[in-house]
Enzyme design. Structure first.
Site, PDB file in Angstrom:
ATOM      1  CG  MET A 122      -3.625   6.725  10.705  1.00  0.00           C
ATOM      2  SD  MET A 122      -4.649   5.240  10.585  1.00  0.00           S
ATOM      3  CE  MET A 122      -4.212   4.375  12.072  1.00  0.00           C
ATOM      4  CG  ASP A 127      -0.552  -0.594   2.385  1.00  0.00           C
ATOM      5  OD1 ASP A 127       0.438  -0.060   2.906  1.00  0.00           O
ATOM      6  OD2 ASP A 127      -1.146  -1.599   2.842  1.00  0.00           O
ATOM      7  CE  LYS A 149      -5.161  -0.661   4.367  1.00  0.00           C
ATOM      8  NZ  LYS A 149      -5.592  -1.393   5.556  1.00  0.00           N
TER       9      LYS A 149
HETATM   10  N1  SAH Z   1       1.627  -0.148  10.760  1.00  0.00           N
HETATM   11  C1  SAH Z   1       2.145   1.208  10.676  1.00  0.00           C
HETATM   12  C2  SAH Z   1       1.094   2.229  10.954  1.00  0.00           C
HETATM   13  C3  SAH Z   1      -0.030   2.242   9.962  1.00  0.00           C
HETATM   14  S1  SAH Z   1      -1.199   3.508  10.284  1.00  0.00           S
HETATM   15  C4  SAH Z   1       3.314   1.349  11.648  1.00  0.00           C
HETATM   16  O1  SAH Z   1       3.559   0.471  12.479  1.00  0.00           O
HETATM   17  O2  SAH Z   1       4.008   2.360  11.564  1.00  0.00           O
HETATM   18  C5  SAH Z   1      -0.639   4.799   9.261  1.00  0.00           C
HETATM   19  C6  SAH Z   1      -0.064   5.934  10.085  1.00  0.00           C
HETATM   20  O3  SAH Z   1       1.253   5.631  10.488  1.00  0.00           O
HETATM   21  C7  SAH Z   1       0.086   7.212   9.330  1.00  0.00           C
HETATM   22  O4  SAH Z   1      -1.142   7.904   9.242  1.00  0.00           O
HETATM   23  C8  SAH Z   1       1.066   7.944  10.194  1.00  0.00           C
HETATM   24  O5  SAH Z   1       0.448   8.442  11.351  1.00  0.00           O
HETATM   25  C9  SAH Z   1       1.982   6.840  10.626  1.00  0.00           C
HETATM   26  N2  SAH Z   1       3.180   6.757   9.775  1.00  0.00           N
HETATM   27  C10 SAH Z   1       3.601   5.704   9.071  1.00  0.00           C
HETATM   28  N3  SAH Z   1       4.762   5.969   8.450  1.00  0.00           N
HETATM   29  C11 SAH Z   1       5.082   7.232   8.765  1.00  0.00           C
HETATM   30  C12 SAH Z   1       6.157   8.094   8.435  1.00  0.00           C
HETATM   31  N4  SAH Z   1       7.167   7.697   7.640  1.00  0.00           N
HETATM   32  N5  SAH Z   1       6.173   9.342   8.945  1.00  0.00           N
HETATM   33  C13 SAH Z   1       5.178   9.746   9.751  1.00  0.00           C
HETATM   34  N6  SAH Z   1       4.146   8.981  10.095  1.00  0.00           N
HETATM   35  C14 SAH Z   1       4.087   7.741   9.621  1.00  0.00           C
END
Ligand code: SAH
Length: 459
Positions: free
Chosen positions: A380, A245, A267
């Site tokens: 998020m 995704d 997504k």
């Molecule tokens: N499974 C992922 C999270 C998925 S939810 C994890 O463990 O990181 C998606 C959210 O993750 C985004 O909306 C943001 O809040 C955060 N996120 C993921 N990658 C990011 C990044 N490189 N920089 C900032 N926020 C990030």
């Protein structure tokens, strides 16, 4: 080819090491490990060498008689004339000889080795560049898991049985390729030989049926490809099809196997390209086609990643799968932004919450979040930033509490915006931030001033 690479059986055979110091000890050590009996000859012999089991030491100057009954010789003295003499006499007697660091005097050279016994890899540059040889070994060391030994031992254990069950050699090769490169191998490598064995037996029982697919649910970390795990990388290069995704950065998608099919199921908050149920169904369909499916997710699959739902469907369909953890956004982003999530002076605990709005409201335990001496990380949360700050203040958090928003953390485009609970919503609007962003709230945010310079992507 300058040399003939061979592996020599020296078990129980007599080998000679000339020299009594550090280098001699190291060489004797390798010979002993290979099961040789070692005769050591030198005027002075370090006791840590002479006292080793399997070593017979002769305190004397080297003499031709010491070559008697010997199958190979290593000269490891710091005296070139002695080394030359050893080399010459050994050559005359047709005994293979190695002189440490002196290729001209050698009839054989000793390679750098990567030992995953019974699996053994030997490296040599024919003396051209030992440093290069060691670098090459370093590269392979990181690619081939430490417990590869186990895999070889496992294969050996079932070799006979498989041979009897799968009599056609070509089919047998494919059988082993599937076992040693698939879910059976992964089980062995993670130490679960019991499951590996039952899977192998299942494969043997199913031998005449079609190959079964499998799914790897892999966390790709927050963006920087350097933050992938070895295991993630290994599976990325093995998969037939990649389902990813939009949180997975392009450089990471590019690292998956070149000829793998790639399916984007991005997504975004509102416009889900594929609904979760459709993704679950897609994974099942691809696995049923016998494919190795890589489900690549941002961060860690079990942290706000709906990984649990995806594997539930797989389990229900009896599809083998494995889950590979990744560095979650909170951890990666905080570190690259110079914000420790806990710190003895500021926060003893850290909470990860999702700020995803449902019906325009955020349903969080505000009292728990507003407690002092803790860090709150909001995934998020950008859309609901105003509500978030207002609610926290309403529930007793100081409005001067520091807060940071990090956009595209750990990537080349990382941006960090800081403020307080009362100022940040305004600042964020001006900065026109966009997803993905991570929000970090608490005293630890002030540490960034001191720590950010030590990080690769400071801004
Ligand atoms: N499974 C992922 C999270 C998925 S939810 C994890 O463990 O990181 C998606 C959210 O993750 C985004 O909306 C943001 O809040 C955060 N996120 C993921 N990658 C990011 C990044 N490189 N920089 C900032 N926020 C990030």
């Amino acid at each position: 080819m300058d040399f003939l690479p061979i592996f020599m059986n020296v078990k129980g055979r007599l080998c000679l090491v000339v020299g009594g110091g550090e280098v001699a000890k190291r060489k004797a050590g390798v010979l002993l490990e290979a099961g040789a009996k070692v005769r050591v000859v030198a005027p002075e012999i370090d006791s840590s060498l002479s006292e080793q089991a399997g070593v017979m030491s002769i305190v004397a100057c080297f003499d031709v008689q010491h070559l008697e009954g010997v199958m190979l010789v290593i000269a490891a003295t710091n005296d070139r004339s002695v080394n030359e003499q050893v080399s010459r006499l050994a050559h005359e007697c047709n005994i293979p000889v190695n002189v440490v660091d002196d290729p001209e005097l050698c009839s054989f050279i000793m390679p750098a080795i990567m030992d995953r016994s019974p699996l053994m890899v030997a490296f040599s540059s024919g003396g051209a560049s030992p440093v290069l040889t060691r670098m090459m070994r370093g590269k392979l060391e990181s690619l081939i898991p430490q417990n590869f030994s186990r895999l070889a031992a496992f294969a050996e254990r079932f070799r006979e049985q498989v041979k009897q069950r799968v009599t056609n050699p070509a089919k047998r090769r494919i059988f082993w390729e599937n076992a040693l490169d698939g879910v059976v191998a992964e089980k062995v490598l993670t130490g679960d030989e019991t499951s590996a064995e039952s899977m192998l037996q299942q494969m043997l029982a199913d031998e005449d049926n079609i190959v079964r697919g499998e799914v790897y649910l892999v966390g790709a970390g927050p963006g920087d490809p350097d933050l992938l795990t070895f295991r993630a990388l290994r599976l990325m290069q093995k998969a037939d099809v990649v389902v990813y995704d939009n949180l997975v950065s392009k450089p990471i998608v590019d690292m998956t196997r070149r000829d793998a099919e790639r399916i984007y199921v991005g997504k975004k908050r509102a416009d889900h390209t594929l609904r979760q149920e459709e993704i679950n169904a897609l994974l099942v369909r691809l696995a049923h086609e016998g494919k190795r499916v890589l489900r690549l997710k941002g961060g860690d699959p079990f942290i706000f990643g709906r990984g649990g739902e995806e594997i539930e469907t797989l389990a229900a369909e009896n599809i083998p799968f494995q889950v590979v953890p990744g560095i979650t956004a909170a951890s990666g982003v905080a570190s690259y932004a110079g914000i420790p999530l806990t710190h003895r002076d500021y926060a003893q605990s850290c909470m990860f919450v999702t700020g995803h709005l449902k019906d325009g409201t955020m349903n969080l335990d505000w009292d728990a979040l507003a407690r002092p001496r803790q860090t709150v990380v909001v995934y998020m949360g950008l859309q609901g930033l105003d509500t978030l700050c207002a609610k926290l203040i309403e529930h007793g958090m100081l409005d001067a509490t520091p807060i940071a928003i990090v956009q595209q953390g750990t990537t080349q485009n990382q941006r960090v915006v800081t403020g307080t609970l009362s100022t940040l919503p305004g600042i964020a609007a001006l900065e026109k931030l966009h997803a993905p962003t991570l929000i970090i709230i608490g005293g630890v945010v002030t540490l960034r001033e001191k720590l950010q310079w030590f990080h690769p992507h400071h801004d």
